[in-house]
Design an enzyme around this catalytic site. Structure first.
Site, short mmCIF file in Angstrom:
data_model
loop_
_atom_site.label_atom_id
_atom_site.label_comp_id
_atom_site.label_asym_id
_atom_site.label_seq_id
_atom_site.Cartn_x
_atom_site.Cartn_y
_atom_site.Cartn_z
N LYS A 193 -33.01 -57.95 -5.52
CA LYS A 193 -33.31 -58.01 -6.97
C LYS A 193 -32.08 -57.58 -7.73
CE LYS A 193 -36.46 -54.98 -6.16
NZ LYS A 193 -37.09 -53.73 -6.47
N TYR A 233 -31.72 -40.79 1.50
CA TYR A 233 -32.91 -39.97 1.71
C TYR A 233 -33.99 -40.79 2.39
CZ TYR A 233 -34.69 -41.91 -2.79
OH TYR A 233 -35.10 -42.71 -3.81
N LYS A 249 -29.76 -57.46 -15.52
CA LYS A 249 -29.09 -56.76 -16.62
C LYS A 249 -30.13 -56.35 -17.65
CE LYS A 249 -24.52 -58.66 -16.04
NZ LYS A 249 -23.65 -57.50 -16.07
N LYS A 251 -17.21 -49.47 -2.45
CA LYS A 251 -18.03 -48.33 -2.90
C LYS A 251 -18.33 -47.42 -1.72
CE LYS A 251 -19.92 -50.46 -6.97
NZ LYS A 251 -19.71 -49.67 -8.17
N ASP A 275 -33.28 -35.17 2.61
CA ASP A 275 -32.43 -35.54 1.48
C ASP A 275 -30.96 -35.22 1.73
OD1 ASP A 275 -31.13 -35.56 -0.95
OD2 ASP A 275 -32.36 -33.99 -1.85
N LEU A 288 -9.95 -56.29 -16.96
CA LEU A 288 -10.03 -55.67 -15.63
C LEU A 288 -8.83 -54.75 -15.40
CD1 LEU A 288 -11.63 -55.73 -12.88
CD2 LEU A 288 -9.86 -57.28 -12.10
N ARG A 308 0.77 -63.60 -20.26
CA ARG A 308 1.45 -64.45 -21.26
C ARG A 308 1.78 -63.68 -22.53
NH1 ARG A 308 -3.02 -68.98 -21.64
NH2 ARG A 308 -4.05 -67.04 -22.24
N HIS A 342 -22.11 -59.43 -4.37
CA HIS A 342 -22.30 -57.98 -4.14
C HIS A 342 -23.52 -57.71 -3.25
CE1 HIS A 342 -19.22 -57.65 -7.04
NE2 HIS A 342 -19.95 -57.53 -8.14
N SER A 362 -2.67 -57.95 -19.22
CA SER A 362 -3.09 -57.66 -20.59
C SER A 362 -4.62 -57.64 -20.70
CB SER A 362 -2.54 -58.75 -21.52
OG SER A 362 -3.02 -60.02 -21.06
P1 NDP Z 1 -9.73 -61.56 -18.99
O1 NDP Z 1 -10.53 -62.61 -19.67
O2 NDP Z 1 -9.49 -60.28 -19.73
O3 NDP Z 1 -8.35 -62.25 -18.59
C1 NDP Z 1 -7.22 -61.55 -18.06
C2 NDP Z 1 -5.97 -62.07 -18.72
O4 NDP Z 1 -5.79 -63.43 -18.36
C3 NDP Z 1 -6.04 -62.05 -20.23
O5 NDP Z 1 -5.58 -60.82 -20.76
C4 NDP Z 1 -5.13 -63.18 -20.61
O6 NDP Z 1 -3.80 -62.71 -20.62
C5 NDP Z 1 -5.25 -64.16 -19.46
N1 NDP Z 1 -6.17 -65.25 -19.81
C6 NDP Z 1 -7.39 -65.18 -20.36
N2 NDP Z 1 -7.93 -66.39 -20.52
C7 NDP Z 1 -7.03 -67.27 -20.05
C8 NDP Z 1 -7.01 -68.67 -19.93
N3 NDP Z 1 -8.03 -69.43 -20.32
N4 NDP Z 1 -5.92 -69.25 -19.40
C9 NDP Z 1 -4.89 -68.48 -18.98
N5 NDP Z 1 -4.87 -67.14 -19.07
C10 NDP Z 1 -5.91 -66.54 -19.59
O7 NDP Z 1 -10.37 -61.31 -17.58
P2 NDP Z 1 -10.79 -59.95 -16.87
O8 NDP Z 1 -9.64 -59.02 -16.92
O9 NDP Z 1 -12.09 -59.51 -17.38
O10 NDP Z 1 -11.05 -60.45 -15.38
C11 NDP Z 1 -10.01 -60.89 -14.51
C12 NDP Z 1 -10.62 -61.37 -13.22
O11 NDP Z 1 -11.35 -60.31 -12.62
C13 NDP Z 1 -11.63 -62.50 -13.40
O12 NDP Z 1 -11.55 -63.35 -12.29
C14 NDP Z 1 -12.98 -61.78 -13.41
O13 NDP Z 1 -14.01 -62.62 -13.00
C15 NDP Z 1 -12.71 -60.68 -12.42
N6 NDP Z 1 -13.56 -59.51 -12.62
C16 NDP Z 1 -13.54 -58.83 -13.81
C17 NDP Z 1 -14.34 -57.71 -13.98
C18 NDP Z 1 -14.29 -56.92 -15.25
O14 NDP Z 1 -14.95 -55.87 -15.30
N7 NDP Z 1 -13.55 -57.34 -16.27
C19 NDP Z 1 -15.22 -57.23 -12.89
C20 NDP Z 1 -15.13 -58.00 -11.67
C21 NDP Z 1 -14.32 -59.10 -11.56
P3 NDP Z 1 -2.62 -63.44 -21.40
O15 NDP Z 1 -3.21 -64.30 -22.45
O16 NDP Z 1 -1.82 -62.29 -21.95
O17 NDP Z 1 -1.91 -64.17 -20.35
C1 BG6 Z 2 -19.13 -57.36 -11.69
C2 BG6 Z 2 -20.02 -58.25 -12.50
O1 BG6 Z 2 -18.70 -58.03 -10.54
O2 BG6 Z 2 -19.87 -56.20 -11.31
C3 BG6 Z 2 -20.56 -57.52 -13.72
O3 BG6 Z 2 -19.26 -59.37 -12.94
C4 BG6 Z 2 -21.23 -56.22 -13.31
O4 BG6 Z 2 -21.48 -58.34 -14.41
C5 BG6 Z 2 -20.31 -55.42 -12.41
O5 BG6 Z 2 -21.52 -55.49 -14.48
C6 BG6 Z 2 -21.04 -54.20 -11.85
O6 BG6 Z 2 -20.13 -53.39 -11.18
P1 BG6 Z 2 -20.40 -51.83 -11.06
O7 BG6 Z 2 -19.28 -51.35 -10.23
O8 BG6 Z 2 -20.37 -51.29 -12.46
O9 BG6 Z 2 -21.74 -51.66 -10.44
#
Ligand code: NDP
Ligand code: BG6
Length: 493
Positions: free
Chosen positions: A343, A380, A346, A194, A400, A30, A59, A252, A27
């Site tokens: 470096k 390049y 954001k 990538k 290039d 990511l 959930r 990264h 849900s």
């Molecule tokens: P979210 O905060 O959107 O969490 C994903 C799902 O987990 C939620 O939809 C929720 O689903 C459940 N959730 C959220 N908080 C809690 C909690 N406190 N306890 C239990 N369940 C919870 O996370 P992301 O989708 O942004 O990220 C998921 C993982 O991927 C993380 O580890 C993040 O660091 C990593 N990540 C994310 C990126 C991004 O662009 N979003 C980029 C790189 C890495 P429900 O309540 O329906 O169970």
């Molecule tokens: C994630 C970081 O791992 O990478 C974000 O948590 C960052 O903060 C992202 O924005 C950058 O990824 P990309 O693929 O857009 O360069």
């Protein structure tokens, strides 16, 4: 001649097996932004196993129709792809349940078994934990005890962050290894998926010309840069706990550094490649605060963009850095004395990630090899050239290899697409091994603790600027002089 990049699939899939891909946290952000679009990309190009189901698990009680709308909201399809998307959605289902209750996982197991059928095909299961790190451990235990396939291969995909420091990363590694074998665990650092990061090995080891000069005798410094034009944008709560060093640099940028700096692996086998990466990391001393510059962005000059502290979830007295520059020395025969300048930040003036492994001939004419990871992938080399015509003046020009000019790819696959395909194939070289994590955390943990304990104040910079005002001086002090008067064309596009 145009060259297409073609995936070679030594498929995990045969008529005699079925693969269930289970997305936990389906849900979340990511899942709909990256995971499902990547799975659709694979489906469309026939890279998913022939018999496959994708099960979303979280959930939230979500109706299947509503769930399908959500996971397709970031999938762009042309008219002709609409039918493909319909077929993709037929293999997508949703099951709700918690991340720490046995009954929920048993229910998930029944749900998956029902989809797989009771025939005698091999039943592979891939678990993708798109979850907050607070539930990684309970979810991985629940999956192993209740949903693990006894009739096929199991793979567990773990998202970053892998801990916050050396100790917490060890706790996570130990908890995972109690239930899962290291070769079943796939730790994602999406930068390893990538295109240009994957190309680094080929550039280095497939070209004699680079192999010969890839050392301290010819390279005066290496710079690896990550710039984003956006701020933390609603992720302030998460970001404030982690900061830019943990969010970008420790993972990264360090993955790129280790591929740029590693020795030639004995073979391209995942363990040989990762052994070389670990050797590099172990040659780097823990980072000292004297070698770090920290910054935090404020409101933009025109007031249109909010400052970091205006983001929801960020306390007014936050010292969390949104920009960091740091210099590393790799104390081995190849690199000793060559500064590796990293470096990342954001809310800067442009979006780019690139890797500049050096000025091959330091002195009069400085050559720079630039590997641009994004946007507009390119390799390049800045070279000195005679100004064309009657003049004999030397001008800086470039050799290039811009991907859009050279290749006829309509698009480069997203990093997640490439990494999920690797998981399906059981190819591990683009995933992080546990000892890589240990070695990287050893380098960063002391300075991170010091920054937090002493509340070291970051230097402020305006949203949309180049970063802290002292950056250019700081970089010059650490061995790099910017070439003025040269502009790479792509930055103007
Ligand atoms: P979210 O905060 O959107 O969490 C994903 C799902 O987990 C939620 O939809 C929720 O689903 C459940 N959730 C959220 N908080 C809690 C909690 N406190 N306890 C239990 N369940 C919870 O996370 P992301 O989708 O942004 O990220 C998921 C993982 O991927 C993380 O580890 C993040 O660091 C990593 N990540 C994310 C990126 C991004 O662009 N979003 C980029 C790189 C890495 P429900 O309540 O329906 O169970
Ligand atoms: C994630 C970081 O791992 O990478 C974000 O948590 C960052 O903060 C992202 O924005 C950058 O990824 P990309 O693929 O857009 O360069």
């Amino acid at each position: 001649m145009n060259t297409d990049i073609v995936f070679e699939m030594t498929s995990h899939s045969t008529e005699k097996e079925n693969t269930a891909i289970i997305i936990l946290g389906a849900s979340g952000d990511l899942a709909f932004k990256k995971t499902y679009p990547a799975l659709f990309g694979l489906f469309k190009n026939d890279f998913l196993p022939k018999s496959c189901q994708i099960i979303g698990y979280a959930r939230s009680e979500i109706k299947l129709d509503e769930f399908k709308k959500r996971i397709t909201s970031k999938i762009k399809v042309s008219d002709e792809d609409k039918a493909v998307l319909e077929r993709f959605l037929e293999i997508c289902t949703y099951c709700s349940g918690s991340y720490d209750k046995k009954e929920s996982f048993q229910n998930l197991d029944k749900f998956v078994t029902n989809l797989e059928g009771e025939d005698d095909r091999k039943k592979n299961r891939i678990f993708y934990m798109a979850l907050p790190p607070t539930v990684f451990i309970s979810a991985s235990e629940g999956l192993k005890e209740n949903v693990y396939s006894k009739k096929g291969d199991n793979r567990l995909i773990v998202e970053k962050p892998f801990g916050k420091d050396f100790d917490s990363s060890r706790v996570l590694s130990r908890a995972l290894s109690k239930h899962w074998k290291e070769d079943e665990i796939y730790r994602i650092d999406h930068y390893l998926g990538k295109e240009m990061v994957k190309n680094l090995m080929m550039l280095r080891f497939g070209n004699v010309i680079f192999g010969a000069v890839w050392n301290r005798y010819y390279i005066s410094n290496v710079q690896i840069t990550f710039k984003e034009v956006i701020g933390t944008e609603g992720r302030g709560g998460y970001f404030n706990e982690f900061g830019i060093i943990r969010d970008i640099m420790q993972n990264h940028l360090f993955q790129i550094l280790s591929i740029v700096a590693m020795g030639r692996p004995v073979t391209l086998d995942a363990e040989d490649v990762r052994n070389e990466k670990v050797k590099v990391l172990r040659s780097i001393k823990p980072l000292s605060i004297d070698d770090v510059l920290l910054g935090q962005y404020t409101r933009s000059a025109d007031g249109k963009n909010k400052g970091y502290k205006d983001d929801e979830g960020v306390p007014q007295d936050s010292y969390t850095a949104t920009f960091a520059a740091a210099v590393f020395n790799i104390a081995n025969e190849r690199w000793d004395g060559v500064p590796f300048i990293l470096k990342c930040g954001k809310a800067l003036d442009e979006a780019k990630a690139e890797d500049v492994p050096g000025s091959i001939y330091p002195g009069l004419a400085r050559n720079e090899l630039v590997i641009r990871i994004q946007p507009k992938e390119a390799v390049y080399m800045k070279v000195m050239n005679k100004e064309p015509g009657l003049s004999n003046a030397a001008v800086i020009s470039e050799l290039d290899l811009s991907y859009t000019d050279r290749y006829s790819l309509s698009r480069i696959p997203d990093a997640y697409e490439s990494l999920i395909l690797d998981v399906l194939k059981g190819e591990k070289s683009n995933f992080v091994r546990d000892d890589e994590l240990d070695a990287a955390w050893k380098i960063f943990t002391p300075v991170l603790h010091q920054i937090e304990k002493e509340k070291i104040k970051p230097e402020l910079y305006e949203f949309g600027s180049r970063g802290p005002a002292s950056l250019s001086r700081w970089i010059e002090n650490h061995g790099y002089k910017r070439t003025h008067g040269y502009q790479w064309k792509s930055t103007k596009l």
